[in-house]
Design a protein around this motif. Structure first.
Motif, mmCIF file in Angstrom:
data_model
loop_
_atom_site.group_PDB
_atom_site.id
_atom_site.type_symbol
_atom_site.label_atom_id
_atom_site.label_comp_id
_atom_site.label_asym_id
_atom_site.label_seq_id
_atom_site.Cartn_x
_atom_site.Cartn_y
_atom_site.Cartn_z
ATOM 1 N N ALA A 200 0.754 -0.981 0.047
ATOM 2 C CA ALA A 200 0.027 0.069 -0.060
ATOM 3 C C ALA A 200 0.876 1.211 -0.006
ATOM 4 O O ALA A 200 0.586 2.234 -0.583
ATOM 5 N N GLU A 201 1.971 1.133 0.808
ATOM 6 C CA GLU A 201 2.945 2.406 0.934
ATOM 7 C C GLU A 201 3.547 2.412 -0.674
ATOM 8 O O GLU A 201 3.648 3.599 -1.074
ATOM 9 N N LYS B 278 1.296 4.402 -3.273
ATOM 10 C CA LYS B 278 0.632 5.548 -2.877
ATOM 11 C C LYS B 278 1.185 6.625 -4.046
ATOM 12 O O LYS B 278 0.256 7.193 -4.464
ATOM 13 N N VAL C 181 -1.531 5.533 -6.735
ATOM 14 C CA VAL C 181 -2.997 5.693 -6.405
ATOM 15 C C VAL C 181 -3.226 7.289 -6.106
ATOM 16 O O VAL C 181 -4.422 7.567 -6.450
ATOM 17 N N GLU C 182 -2.396 8.004 -5.525
ATOM 18 C CA GLU C 182 -2.841 9.271 -5.170
ATOM 19 C C GLU C 182 -3.023 10.418 -6.526
ATOM 20 O O GLU C 182 -3.717 11.206 -6.498
#
Length: 250
Positions: A50-51, A54, A57-58
């Motif tokens: 998930a990190e 980022k 995804v952002e």
């Protein structure tokens, strides 16, 4: 015809055998450290991914998300990332074990030069990876999102994304090794400080060519890699003048 000295042969075989035992022991220590770190990271594998995701995804449009096109990808891909991170964290110990095995056979002047180069290569590689993650990737993904054609949903496969990011980290890490490469070339006599200074223009052109080949197809990402490479070339030139100004023979 002189007879061979069996005692000398025995000493040679014994010395070789002891070196092999030492190498095996140091490799086992490095592997144990890697496995311990990996086991500690396995429960955090999904969080690590998930990190890592980022920066993409952002920058993705509302409603878009990463996808998994293979059945086992949601399980295997985070574990693969955990292994990469474990290797990343364990690298100082791995390099230390290799250095401890090799260093007794080096001369004093070789150790004097090799120590800072080894530390610098590790720090610069980490710096290159961090630069790619925090600076280049957000800008590149923003550009790619902006040029996505209308009617096309930007949804990337998690395995392909990991492969892409790993390649970016490796490429940027290697590109940030420019000062180390410059010092090594100077140490073996291929170049000197004067040639490096005169070849600055070629180095700048080469930096932009490499950046254009490695980075995503936008001008900003290319400049963001080429400029640090040019600055690192200057750092390498300063390092040559500082580290190699003294005689290398003692």
């Amino acid at each position: 015809m002189t007879a061979r000295d069996p005692s000398a042969e025995d000493q040679l075989e014994e010395g070789l055998f002891s070196h092999l035992i030492e190498l095996r022991g140091r490799l086992l220590r490095a592997i144990v450290v890697l496995l311990v770190v990996l086991l500690a990271l396995v429960p955090l594998a999904n969080h690590l991914y998930a990190e890592l995701a980022k920066p993409l995804v952002e920058k993705m449009p509302n409603g878009a998300h990463l996808i998994a096109t293979e059945v086992a990808a949601p399980f295997v891909t985070p574990l693969k990332l955990a292994f990469y991170v474990a290797l990343f964290i364990s690298m100082p110990m791995i390099l230390y074990q290799l250095w401890a095995f090799v260093s007794p056979g080096l001369y004093k002047h070789e150790k004097r030069l090799a120590r800072p180069l080894l530390v610098a290569s590790l720090v610069l590689f980490y710096a290159g990876c961090a630069f790619a993650y925090f600076v280049v990737m957000p800008a590149a993904f923003k550009f790619l999102n902006a040029v996505t054609p209308d009617g096309v949903a930007m949804m990337t496969d998690i395995t392909h994304y990991l492969d892409f990011v790993t390649l970016m980290f490796f490429a940027f890490g290697l590109c940030f090794e420019v000062p180390v490469a410059v010092v090594i070339l100077a140490a073996i006599g291929v170049v000197d400080a004067e040639k490096l200074s005169k070849g600055r223009g070629y180095a700048i052109v080469g930096a932009f060519a490499i950046a254009a080949f490695i980075t995503p197809p936008d001008l900003l990402s290319m400049v963001m890699l080429a400029v640090p490479m040019c600055l690192l070339y200057e750092l390498g030139l300063l390092s040559v003048r500082f580290l190699l100004k003294a005689p290398t023979r003692e």
